[in-house]
Design a protein around this motif. Structure first.
Motif, short mmCIF file in Angstrom:
data_model
loop_
_atom_site.label_atom_id
_atom_site.label_comp_id
_atom_site.label_asym_id
_atom_site.label_seq_id
_atom_site.Cartn_x
_atom_site.Cartn_y
_atom_site.Cartn_z
N TRP A 148 -40.42 -34.36 -88.69
CA TRP A 148 -40.93 -34.22 -90.06
C TRP A 148 -40.21 -33.07 -90.77
CZ3 TRP A 148 -43.11 -30.64 -93.29
CH2 TRP A 148 -43.70 -31.13 -94.45
N HIS A 149 -40.07 -31.93 -90.10
CA HIS A 149 -39.41 -30.77 -90.71
C HIS A 149 -37.92 -31.03 -90.95
CE1 HIS A 149 -42.55 -27.71 -90.98
NE2 HIS A 149 -43.03 -28.16 -89.83
N THR A 150 -37.29 -31.75 -90.02
CA THR A 150 -35.88 -32.12 -90.20
C THR A 150 -35.72 -32.94 -91.47
OG1 THR A 150 -35.35 -32.02 -87.84
CG2 THR A 150 -33.94 -33.42 -89.19
N TYR A 151 -36.61 -33.95 -91.64
CA TYR A 151 -36.53 -34.78 -92.85
C TYR A 151 -36.81 -33.95 -94.09
CZ TYR A 151 -36.84 -38.79 -95.91
OH TYR A 151 -36.59 -39.68 -96.92
N ASP A 152 -37.83 -33.09 -93.97
CA ASP A 152 -38.28 -32.30 -95.11
C ASP A 152 -37.19 -31.36 -95.62
OD1 ASP A 152 -40.60 -31.78 -96.80
OD2 ASP A 152 -40.59 -29.76 -95.94
N THR A 153 -36.47 -30.73 -94.68
CA THR A 153 -35.46 -29.73 -95.08
C THR A 153 -34.09 -30.35 -95.39
OG1 THR A 153 -34.98 -29.29 -92.74
CG2 THR A 153 -36.55 -27.82 -93.82
N SER A 173 -49.12 -22.30 -79.62
CA SER A 173 -49.04 -20.89 -80.06
C SER A 173 -49.38 -20.83 -81.55
CB SER A 173 -47.63 -20.36 -79.84
OG SER A 173 -46.73 -20.97 -80.75
N PRO A 174 -49.72 -19.65 -82.09
CA PRO A 174 -50.01 -19.55 -83.53
C PRO A 174 -48.85 -20.08 -84.39
CG PRO A 174 -50.68 -17.54 -82.41
CD PRO A 174 -49.96 -18.37 -81.39
N GLN A 175 -47.62 -19.79 -83.97
CA GLN A 175 -46.44 -20.28 -84.73
C GLN A 175 -46.37 -21.81 -84.70
OE1 GLN A 175 -46.33 -17.94 -82.33
NE2 GLN A 175 -45.67 -16.07 -83.38
N GLU A 176 -46.65 -22.39 -83.53
CA GLU A 176 -46.62 -23.85 -83.39
C GLU A 176 -47.71 -24.51 -84.23
OE1 GLU A 176 -44.75 -24.36 -78.87
OE2 GLU A 176 -46.93 -24.08 -79.11
N LYS A 177 -48.88 -23.87 -84.28
CA LYS A 177 -50.00 -24.42 -85.08
C LYS A 177 -49.61 -24.54 -86.55
CE LYS A 177 -53.69 -22.70 -82.10
NZ LYS A 177 -54.79 -21.71 -81.97
N SER A 178 -49.01 -23.48 -87.09
CA SER A 178 -48.64 -23.52 -88.51
C SER A 178 -47.46 -24.48 -88.74
CB SER A 178 -48.31 -22.12 -89.03
OG SER A 178 -47.26 -21.56 -88.28
N TYR A 179 -46.59 -24.63 -87.74
CA TYR A 179 -45.43 -25.53 -87.82
C TYR A 179 -45.88 -27.00 -87.81
CZ TYR A 179 -40.72 -27.31 -86.57
OH TYR A 179 -39.51 -27.96 -86.54
N ILE A 180 -46.92 -27.29 -87.01
CA ILE A 180 -47.41 -28.66 -86.85
C ILE A 180 -48.31 -29.10 -88.01
CG2 ILE A 180 -48.96 -30.07 -85.40
CD1 ILE A 180 -47.80 -28.35 -82.99
N LYS A 181 -49.10 -28.17 -88.51
CA LYS A 181 -50.09 -28.50 -89.55
C LYS A 181 -49.43 -29.01 -90.83
CE LYS A 181 -53.95 -26.55 -92.15
NZ LYS A 181 -54.78 -25.36 -92.40
N GLY A 182 -49.94 -30.15 -91.31
CA GLY A 182 -49.45 -30.70 -92.58
C GLY A 182 -48.19 -31.54 -92.46
N THR A 183 -47.86 -31.98 -91.24
CA THR A 183 -46.63 -32.77 -91.05
C THR A 183 -46.91 -34.27 -91.07
OG1 THR A 183 -46.86 -32.56 -88.65
CG2 THR A 183 -45.47 -30.93 -89.75
#
Length: 571
Positions: free
Chosen positions: A245-250, A329-339
Motif C-alpha cells: 500500500w505504501h509503495t503504491y501511495d508514494t 511495534s509502535p512504528q509498525e502500528k502507525s505504518y499499518i493503520k489506514g492502509t
C-alpha cells in the motif's frame, strides 16, 4: 471573545462531540431485523461483475516459462485433493480468455475480478532473477481486452499461488523476507499494468492462507504448525499488505490514481441466544478472530483486543514466556493503520455461536483459542458444499457490522455465491438463482441502512478447480465440462437471472422479478439438451485420442509378430 468566535467555538464542540459519538458507535447485537423482500434499485454507478483466480482457472501450469507454485506441488501429493485432481489444465483460461471476455460482455458486466499468478511473471519468485515477459503479455492482453469491452479489471495480486521456490528456500509466509519479495512483485505489476488497472487487491482471504495453509494443512503448503503457524503467517501478510500500500501511495498513486485494498472473507456469527451476554461476547469474538484479525490492524493499527487477551492468557497457561500472537511495534502500528482504500468482502454463509471453554491442557490451536462452538440450524438450505448454508440475513448483519466497527469504509463485495455437489449435471440451478436473489437483496437493504457498498462480484464466473475439493464442487455461473479437452462452457439458468438483476440494477417490482426465474428456466432447458449431447462429443474425443492410437499400436505389433512367423517359416 466576539459573538461570532463563541458561535464558531460552540459549533466546533458540537461537531467534535458528534464525531466522537459516531466513531464509538457500537453494533447492536439484539436488533436482528429479518424483513421481507425489498423491491428497489441500487445507486447509479453500482458495479456488477464476477470473479476468478489464476490457479483455479488458467491451467497452462508449465507453459511459456511459468514457474511452479505451491499449489502445483501440493495438488500432486496423493490424498490432498479429492480424486487426486490438479489445476494443471483446469478451465484452460490461459487459452480461452477471449471467449470468456465475450461471455462477460454478453452479461454486461461492469467489472471482472481475476488474479495475477506470481510464478507466471516471476518464475523463481524474485524480480532480481528473471522476469517472464510471456507471462506479462498474457495479462496485458487480458486487461486490454477487458477495457476494449468496457469491463473494469479488478486485480488480485495474491490468490494463494506462492512461487514454490520461496516456500522451499524460506518457508513461505512463515518468513518475514516474503514482505520484500511480495512488494517487488507488486511493484512490477504497478509498473506494467497500473496505467490501466485502477483497483488492486493485495491478498485474497488471508484467513484461509494462514489457517488452512499453516495450521490445519488442508491447503498448500500443507503445514500443521498448530497454535503458532497461522498467527505468524498472518503477521507477515499484514506487514506485506501495508508495505505494498505504501509503495503504491508514494510511487504510483499520483500518476495512476488507483486504489489498493484487501479482500477478507468471513462468515457471520450470530449469538445462539441474543439475550445471553456470554453468547453475544462469543459471537463478537468469532467475528474478531475471523474478520477482525486482519481488518482491525489495517483500520485501527493493531490486533483486536479480544485476540490479544485470549491468546495471551492461553499462552501463559501453557507455560510460554510470550504470547503466541506476534506483537506490532509502535512504528509498525502507525505504518499499518489506514492502509486500506477499500475493503473487499467475501461472504458465503452464517453460523450460530455459543460460549465453549477449551482447557489449555488440550494443546494450542487457533480454534481452541477462541473458546466458542459453531452451530447450524438444520432448517437452513444447504444446496452445495456441506459448509455452505443459505442464510441471507447474515449478509446484511455482516455489512452493518463492518460499517459500525470500521467507520463505514468503501466496500466491494469480492466473493459471494453458492456451489452444487451432484453427480448428474443440471443447468437449471434454481437454488443458485434463489441464493443470488436473497443475498443481493440483503445487500440492497444494507445500502439502505447506510452501508457504503460500491460493487458486487458473483463467485464465480466459471466452474473451476475448487482447491482441496478438486472439481467436485461447482460455483460457476457457467458449467465447464472438464472431461472434454476443449473445456466448453455452458450457461446455467443463473446466467440469465443475474443478467436481469444487472440490467435492472436491482429488483424493480414484484411482477417483473417473479418472471425472471421462469424465463431463465426456459433458456436452460435448451442448454441442458446441448449438454446431454456432450458425452457423445467426449466419447468421440476419447475414440480419437485413446482408442485410435491404441488400435494402431496393436495393429503394428500384430503385423510385426506375423512378419516374424513368416520369416521363421522361410528359414
Amino acid at each position: 471573545i466576539t459573538m461570532l468566535q463563541r458561535w464558531i467555538l460552540r459549533l466546533y464542540h458540537a461537531v467534535a462531540l458528534l464525531l466522537l459519538v459516531s466513531a464509538s458507535e457500537d453494533f447492536d447485537w439484539t436488533k436482528n431485523e429479518r424483513t421481507s423482500f425489498y423491491y428497489g434499485t441500487f445507486p447509479t454507478g453500482f458495479s456488477w461483475g464476477a470473479g476468478s483466480s489464476a490457479y483455479q482457472t488458467e491451467g497452462a501450469w508449465d507453459i511459456d516459462g511459468k514457474g511452479m507454485s505451491i499449489w502445483d506441488v501440493f495438488a500432486r501429493k496423493k490424498g490432498k485433493i479429492i480424486s487426486n485432481e490438479t489445476g494443471d489444465s483446469s478451465c484452460e483460461g490461459y487459452y480461452k480468455f477471449k471467449d470468456d471476455v465475450g461471455l462477460m460482455k454478453d452479461m454486461k458486466f461492469n467489472h471482472y475480478r481475476f488474479s495475477i499468478s506470481w510464478p507466471r511473471i516471476l518464475p523463481s519468485g524474485l524480480k532480481s532473477e528473471h522476469i517472464n515477459e510471456k507471462g506479462l503479455k498474457y495479462y496485458d492482453d487480458l486487461i486490454n481486452m477487458l477495457l476494449e469491452n468496457k469491463i473494469t479489471p479488478i486485480v488480485t495480486l495474491y490468490h494463494w499461488d506462492l512461487p514454490q521456490v520461496l516456500q522451499e528456500k524460506y518457508g513461505g509466509w512463515q518468513n518475514v523476507t516474503m514482505v520484500n519479495y511480495f512488494n517487488d512483485f507488486a511493484n512490477l505489476c504497478f509498473e506494467r499494468f497500473g496505467n490501466r488497472v485502477k483497483y488492486w487487491i493485495t491478498f485474497n482471504n488471508p484467513w484461509s492462507i494462514a489457517v488452512e495453509g499453516y495450521e490445519t494443512g488442508e491447503h498448500a503448503p500443507g503445514l500443521k504448525l498448530k497454535g503458532t503457524g497461522a498467527y505468524k503467517a498472518a503477521h507477515h501478510i499484514i506487514k506485506a499488505h501495508a508495505k505494498v500500500w505504501h509503495t503504491y501511495d508514494t510511487q504510483w498513486r499520483s500518476k495512476q490514481k488507483g486504489l489498493v485494498g484487501i479482500s477478507l472473507t468471513a462468515d457471520w456469527g450470530e449469538p445462539v441466544d441474543i439475550s445471553n451476554q456470554r453468547d453475544i461476547e462469543a459471537a463478537e469474538r468469532y467475528i474478531h478472530f475471523y474478520l477482525g484479525w486482519f481488518a482491525t490492524p489495517l483500520f485501527n493499527g493493531d490486533y483486536p483486543q479480544v485476540m490479544k487477551e485470549y491468546i495471551g492468557r492461553k499462552s501463559g497457561q501453557q507455560g510460554l514466556g510470550a504470547s503466541r500472537l506476534p506483537v506490532f511495534s509502535p512504528q509498525e502500528k502507525s505504518y499499518i493503520k489506514g492502509t486500506c482504500d477499500f475493503l473487499g468482502l467475501g461472504h458465503f454463509t452464517t453460523r450460530y455461536i455459543t460460549q465453549k471453554n477449551y482447557p489449555s491442557g488440550l494443546g494450542d490451536s487457533y480454534f481452541a483459542d477462541r473458546d466458542l462452538a459453531e452451530l447450524v440450524d438444520p432448517h437452513w438450505p444447504d444446496p452445495g458444499s456441506e459448509w455452505l448454508y443459505s442464510v441471507p440475513w447474515g449478509f446484511r448483519r455482516m455489512l452493518n457490522f463492518v460499517k459500525t466497527q470500521y467507520g463505514n469504509p468503501m466496500i466491494y463485495v469480492t466473493e459471494n455465491g453458492v456451489s452444487e455437489k451432484m453427480m448428474c449435471t443440471d443447468l437449471c440451478d434454481d437454488w443458485r438463482m434463489q441464493y443470488f436473489k436473497d443475498y443481493i437483496n440483503e445487500m440492497l437493504k444494507a445500502i439502505k441502512d447506510g452501508v457504503n457498498v460500491k460493487g458486487y462480484t458473483a463467485w464465480s464466473l466459471l466452474d473451476n478447480f475448487e482447491w482441496d475439493e478438486g472439481y467436485s464442487e461447482r460455483f460457476g455461473l457457467f458449467y465447464v465440462d472438464f472431461r472434454s479437452k476443449s473445456k466448453p462452457r455452458y450457461p446455467k439458468a443463473s446466467v440469465q437471472y443475474y443478467k436481469r438483476i444487472i440490467s435492472s440494477n436491482g429488483f424493480p417490482n414484484q411482477r417483473e422479478v417473479e418472471s425472471w426465474k421462469r424465463k431463465a428456466i426456459e433458456t436452460c432447458s435448451s442448454s441442458n439438451q446441448l449438454l446431454a449431447a456432450d458425452p457423445l462429443i467426449g466419447h468421440m474425443e476419447m475414440v480419437t485420442e485413446i482408442v485410435v492410437p491404441t488400435v494402431c499400436t496393436l495393429c503394428i505389433l500384430l503385423s510385426a509378430v506375423f512378419l516374424m512367423f513368416l520369416l521363421r517359416g522361410r528359414i
